[in-house]
Design an enzyme around this catalytic site. Structure first.
Site, mmCIF file in Angstrom:
data_model
loop_
_atom_site.group_PDB
_atom_site.id
_atom_site.type_symbol
_atom_site.label_atom_id
_atom_site.label_comp_id
_atom_site.label_asym_id
_atom_site.label_seq_id
_atom_site.Cartn_x
_atom_site.Cartn_y
_atom_site.Cartn_z
ATOM 1 N N SER A 188 -1.953 1.882 9.257
ATOM 2 C CA SER A 188 -2.248 1.042 8.091
ATOM 3 C C SER A 188 -3.679 0.515 8.149
ATOM 4 C CB SER A 188 -1.261 -0.125 7.980
ATOM 5 O OG SER A 188 -1.207 -0.599 6.650
ATOM 6 N N SER A 193 0.464 -2.925 1.604
ATOM 7 C CA SER A 193 -0.112 -1.682 2.135
ATOM 8 C C SER A 193 0.612 -0.411 1.720
ATOM 9 C CB SER A 193 -0.191 -1.745 3.662
ATOM 10 O OG SER A 193 -1.292 -2.531 4.067
ATOM 11 N N LYS A 227 -1.472 2.199 -0.036
ATOM 12 C CA LYS A 227 -2.180 3.301 0.620
ATOM 13 C C LYS A 227 -1.579 4.662 0.277
ATOM 14 C CE LYS A 227 -3.906 0.593 4.579
ATOM 15 N NZ LYS A 227 -3.361 -0.738 4.317
#
Length: 479
Positions: free
Chosen positions: A310, A69, A72
């Site tokens: 997230s 993640s 991102k």
């Protein structure tokens, strides 16, 4: 000659004094610190003092690893550059017909553009606008326009056995309640009896199965499996120990268009609007007179939620929204990759052989080197006055996904470290910033892949990670 020698000696003394007045940067010995991690763990770490423009740690900084993640961060920067802060996802009702005598003589077009936060209640309020305009009957078809996105609604490399999980729900153009629903299981039964499965009435979903309650001898070997069938039908198989209270299981919607169409038809009936037409799913964008629209929160709010929590849905919706706006054509995940890379490369970010498969980091195809992620963090630091992205990063001990990160919740790290996390099975990543003991900004990237503690209980399996991160970031603070 004597005079020249004196000048040379003086100049040498001056340079020597200058060299001693500058701060020295000895690289942090990350290799020794990794000994705290389980055997077989792969670590990549790089850190840079932004104020001094100096790399202060580089351990496997050029090695490709799963970004998870932290991906991102790429998505956030690309969205900030490609979309303005006023950007909002729009869900709209249109028609190619006329309203007369309480009838809409024509098709009702519902245009979805991938709003990741659209709720059932918001959709109901949008459809209620038809009633306010005096519409009691639709003499036409229901047309779902989802043409903003193309191809599959999941990224390449998403794990097949996670596809029924809500964190893996498809970020489709038609996205209602995160394309997630739940069922309730009543397993307060005697061994051998069948578990009762109940799906709340608001979900146009069928869940069935032959799950049974196991006795104490069999229960340790039980597991539940979910098999997905067509038309949003789910079969739950397996067994479980007796549960004295009902419990819920969440599932990802598989056929998002059918799910949205059924919800719309149910809500039209609830509003007293008659509809007897067909459901159409054209590939091309549909045109018509605007009847009503709903807007999502603006981009800064979406990014803050995406980074702090997230949120995979927001990340992958923005990933393709960026591509749609950049290329002016229906966006696939592959087009999202091209768009994000192109946008960031124009800012001097070099991806080399990196692989970006999605915007969320769910894909196991993603391969990024720590130094590449660091270059994006540097870009954020240098352009924060216009990006305003640092405020979206989770804060150690305060909020988001590092509010309880064990190695970061004590001084001087608590409330100091801000970082985007990245977690998959065996993956513990961080990418962010901290202020060192001298008050200077330090950017860092930590990629840990292949982290495994074997059969250790979940409560203790993170202990090596906590110790490693505590030691590492305390060392980083001193530099």
């Amino acid at each position: 000659m004597k005079k020249l020698s004196s000048i040379s000696t003086a100049l040498g003394s001056f340079l020597l004094s200058v060299s001693f007045s500058l701060p020295t940067f000895a690289n942090i010995n990350v290799s020794d610190l990794t000994q705290k991690l389980p055997e077989g763990s792969n670590v990549g770490f790089i850190a840079k003092n932004i104020n001094q423009n100096q790399i202060i740690a580089d351990y496997n900084g050029s090695t490709f690893m799963l970004s998870a993640s932290t991906q991102k961060v790429f998505t956030a920067v690309a969205a900030k550059l490609a979309l303005d802060d006023q950007f909002q996802f729009e869900t709209a009702l249109l028609s190619n017909g006329k309203i007369q005598n309480g009838n809409l003589d024509g098709n009702l077009i519902v245009r979805f553009t991938g709003d990741p936060d659209l709720t059932r209640g918001q959709l109901y309020s949008l459809l209620a606008e038809l009633k306010k305009q005096g519409i009691k009957k639709i003499n036409g078809d229901l047309v779902l326009d989802t043409s903003v996105f193309s191809s599959h609604d999941r990224g390449l490399g998403w794990i097949w056995n996670d596809l029924t999980m809500c964190f893996n729900s498809p970020p489709a153009a038609a996205n209602i309640d995160n394309n997630c629903f739940y069922a309730e299981l009543d397993a307060n039964k005697n061994p051998g009896e069948i578990v009762k499965i109940n799906v709340p009435a608001q979900f146009p979903i069928q869940v069935f199965g032959q799950v049974y309650v196991a006795d104490s001898n069999e229960a340790p070997y039980c597991q539940l499996d979910v098999v997905v069938h067509d038309n949003n039908r789910y079969q739950v198989k397996g067994c479980l120990a007796r549960q004295y209270k009902p419990f819920g299981l969440s599932f990802a919607v598989q056929n998002t268009d059918a799910y949205a169409a059924e919800i719309i038809q149910r809500q039209l009936r609830q509003l007293g609007i008659e509809f007897n037409g067909k459901v159409l799913l054209p590939q091309k964008p549909q045109q018509g007179q605007l009847l009503a629209k709903h807007l999502s929160k603006p981009l800064p709010d979406l990014l803050k939620k995406m980074m702090k929590k997230s949120d995979n849905q927001i990340a992958d919706s923005l990933f393709r929204a960026v591509a749609f706006n950049y290329y002016k054509r229906p966006a696939s995940f592959q087009l999202g990759t091209l768009a994000v890379k192109s946008i960031l490369q124009k800012q001097g970010i070099r991806f080399g052989n990196s692989i970006l498969a999605d915007g969320s980091g769910l894909s196991r195809h993603n391969l990024v080197a720590p130094k590449t992620m660091l270059s994006v963090l540097e870009y954020i630091a240098k352009n924060e006055d216009k990006l305003h992205l640092m405020e979206t990063f989770p804060i150690a001990g305060v909020d988001g996904t590092i509010s309880g990160r064990g190695g970061l919740i004590s001084p001087p790290l608590v409330k100091n470290v801000i970082a985007k996390t990245g977690s998959l099975k065996g993956v513990y990543n961080l990418a962010g910033f901290m202020t060192n003991a001298r008050g200077e900004k330090v950017a860092f990237v930590q990629f840990i892949n292949g982290y495994s503690t074997g059969d250790l209980e979940s409560k203790t399996k993170r202990a090596p990670l906590v110790q490693f991160e505590r030691n590492l970031y305390n060392e980083l603070y001193k530099y």
